[in-house]
Design an enzyme around this catalytic site. Structure first.
Site, PDB file in Angstrom:
ATOM      1  N   ASP A  66       1.460  -1.381   0.079  1.00  0.00           N
ATOM      2  CA  ASP A  66       0.270  -0.051  -0.201  1.00  0.00           C
ATOM      3  C   ASP A  66       0.909   1.307  -0.068  1.00  0.00           C
ATOM      4  O   ASP A  66       1.920   1.288   0.580  1.00  0.00           O
ATOM      5  CB  ASP A  66      -0.962  -0.341   1.966  1.00  0.00           C
ATOM      6  CG  ASP A  66      -2.272   0.849   1.121  1.00  0.00           C
ATOM      7  OD1 ASP A  66      -2.996   0.339   0.030  1.00  0.00           O
ATOM      8  OD2 ASP A  66      -2.230   1.929   1.579  1.00  0.00           O
ATOM      9  N   PHE A 142       3.091   6.424 -13.456  1.00  0.00           N
ATOM     10  CA  PHE A 142       1.513   5.675 -13.480  1.00  0.00           C
ATOM     11  C   PHE A 142       0.755   7.002 -12.079  1.00  0.00           C
ATOM     12  O   PHE A 142       1.950   7.630 -11.125  1.00  0.00           O
ATOM     13  CB  PHE A 142       1.174   4.782 -12.524  1.00  0.00           C
ATOM     14  CG  PHE A 142       1.194   4.020 -11.091  1.00  0.00           C
ATOM     15  CD1 PHE A 142       2.883   3.930 -11.261  1.00  0.00           C
ATOM     16  CD2 PHE A 142       0.426   3.848 -10.108  1.00  0.00           C
ATOM     17  CE1 PHE A 142       3.294   2.797  -9.790  1.00  0.00           C
ATOM     18  CE2 PHE A 142       1.322   3.454  -8.975  1.00  0.00           C
ATOM     19  CZ  PHE A 142       2.131   3.443  -8.388  1.00  0.00           C
TER      20      PHE A 142
HETATM   21  P1  IMP Z   1      -2.781   1.831  -3.433  1.00  0.00           P
HETATM   22  O1  IMP Z   1      -1.627   1.604  -2.799  1.00  0.00           O
HETATM   23  O2  IMP Z   1      -2.923   0.929  -4.138  1.00  0.00           O
HETATM   24  O3  IMP Z   1      -4.214   2.101  -3.044  1.00  0.00           O
HETATM   25  O4  IMP Z   1      -2.528   3.513  -4.064  1.00  0.00           O
HETATM   26  C1  IMP Z   1      -1.802   4.322  -3.744  1.00  0.00           C
HETATM   27  C2  IMP Z   1      -2.218   5.383  -5.082  1.00  0.00           C
HETATM   28  O5  IMP Z   1      -1.207   6.116  -4.385  1.00  0.00           O
HETATM   29  C3  IMP Z   1      -2.230   4.740  -6.433  1.00  0.00           C
HETATM   30  O6  IMP Z   1      -4.007   4.437  -7.176  1.00  0.00           O
HETATM   31  C4  IMP Z   1      -1.427   6.464  -6.830  1.00  0.00           C
HETATM   32  O7  IMP Z   1      -2.483   7.518  -7.413  1.00  0.00           O
HETATM   33  C5  IMP Z   1      -0.208   7.028  -5.722  1.00  0.00           C
HETATM   34  N1  IMP Z   1       0.972   6.231  -5.949  1.00  0.00           N
HETATM   35  C6  IMP Z   1       1.519   5.310  -5.081  1.00  0.00           C
HETATM   36  N2  IMP Z   1       2.724   4.747  -5.066  1.00  0.00           N
HETATM   37  C7  IMP Z   1       2.770   5.248  -6.372  1.00  0.00           C
HETATM   38  C8  IMP Z   1       3.925   5.934  -7.481  1.00  0.00           C
HETATM   39  O8  IMP Z   1       4.793   5.149  -7.251  1.00  0.00           O
HETATM   40  N3  IMP Z   1       3.938   6.997  -8.356  1.00  0.00           N
HETATM   41  C9  IMP Z   1       2.538   7.734  -8.597  1.00  0.00           C
HETATM   42  N4  IMP Z   1       1.376   7.468  -7.372  1.00  0.00           N
HETATM   43  C10 IMP Z   1       0.978   6.916  -6.647  1.00  0.00           C
END
Ligand code: IMP
Length: 192
Positions: A66, A142
């Site tokens: 996460d 992304f």
């Molecule tokens: P989750 O960990 O799937 O809940 O998502 C975390 C959110 O944080 C992602 O959808 C991205 O919008 C953002 N995020 C997390 N890591 C990155 C990264 O390495 N680059 C850009 N956005 C990130």
């Protein structure tokens, strides 16, 4: 080569994790299993719970992850809500919120959770310090990559870097390196 199941629907995360873990003799396999994501303000709790649920359901050792963007001037927003905020207001929404803020400091955080069936999750964290840019730049990566400039390199955003350059500086690279070192030590036969 050892193989480890990564519970995520995000192929960018898989690509980044694969790049790091290949250096530790670990191949990453994405699973169809739908990641369970609890509501929490703690990345540790979210990643740990997702890994534990999946490990027990699949009867296999898995990793989950996460991550989020924590902006100083916005008291850590969007933090654990990054995914929802990205889907709703996106990079442009964050740039608007930041347009009148002189303090541009931000950090990405990532927590990797490894869990075996019936066991407690083991956590590995990584942080990337940097600033929020004034405009969106770059097309790689992304999420918030086009508006995050990591410290210690140049003025490019993550989205203007190759996956290898990002991996070297990123929160995910740091967390997966820490997991890889632990895994190599714990499973000495897994090495390349
Ligand atoms: P989750 O960990 O799937 O809940 O998502 C975390 C959110 O944080 C992602 O959808 C991205 O919008 C953002 N995020 C997390 N890591 C990155 C990264 O390495 N680059 C850009 N956005 C990130």
């Amino acid at each position: 080569m050892a193989e480890i199941i990564f519970v995520t629907g995000n192929r960018h995360k898989v690509e980044e994790a694969s790049l790091t873990l290949s250096k530790y003799g670990i191949r990453v396999k994405m699973t169809e299993f739908k990641k369970v994501e609890i509501q929490s303000e703690s990345l540790e709790e979210i990643a740990g719970n997702a890994a534990q649920t999946a490990a027990n359901a699949l009867s296999a050792s898995v990793i989950s992850e996460d991550s989020g963007l924590f902006i100083s001037a916005l008291a850590g927003f969007p933090g654990p809500y990054s995914s929802y905020v990205f889907m709703t207001i996106g990079c442009m929404g964050i740039l608007r919120l930041m347009s009148s803020q002189p303090d541009k400091r931000a950090q990405f955080r990532c927590v990797v959770a490894y869990c075996a069936p019936g066991a407690k999750p083991i956590l590995f964290a990584g942080t990337s310090l940097g600033t929020v840019s004034n405009s969106m730049r770059g097309h790689w990566g992304f999420g918030f990559d086009p508006i995050f400039v990591p410290s210690g390199k140049d003025a490019r955003t993550f989205a203007e870097m190759t996956t290898s350059e990002k991996e070297f500086l990123s929160h995910r690279g740091a967390a997966f390196r820490s997991f890889g070192q632990w895994y190599e030590k714990t499973n000495p036969s897994s090495g390349v």
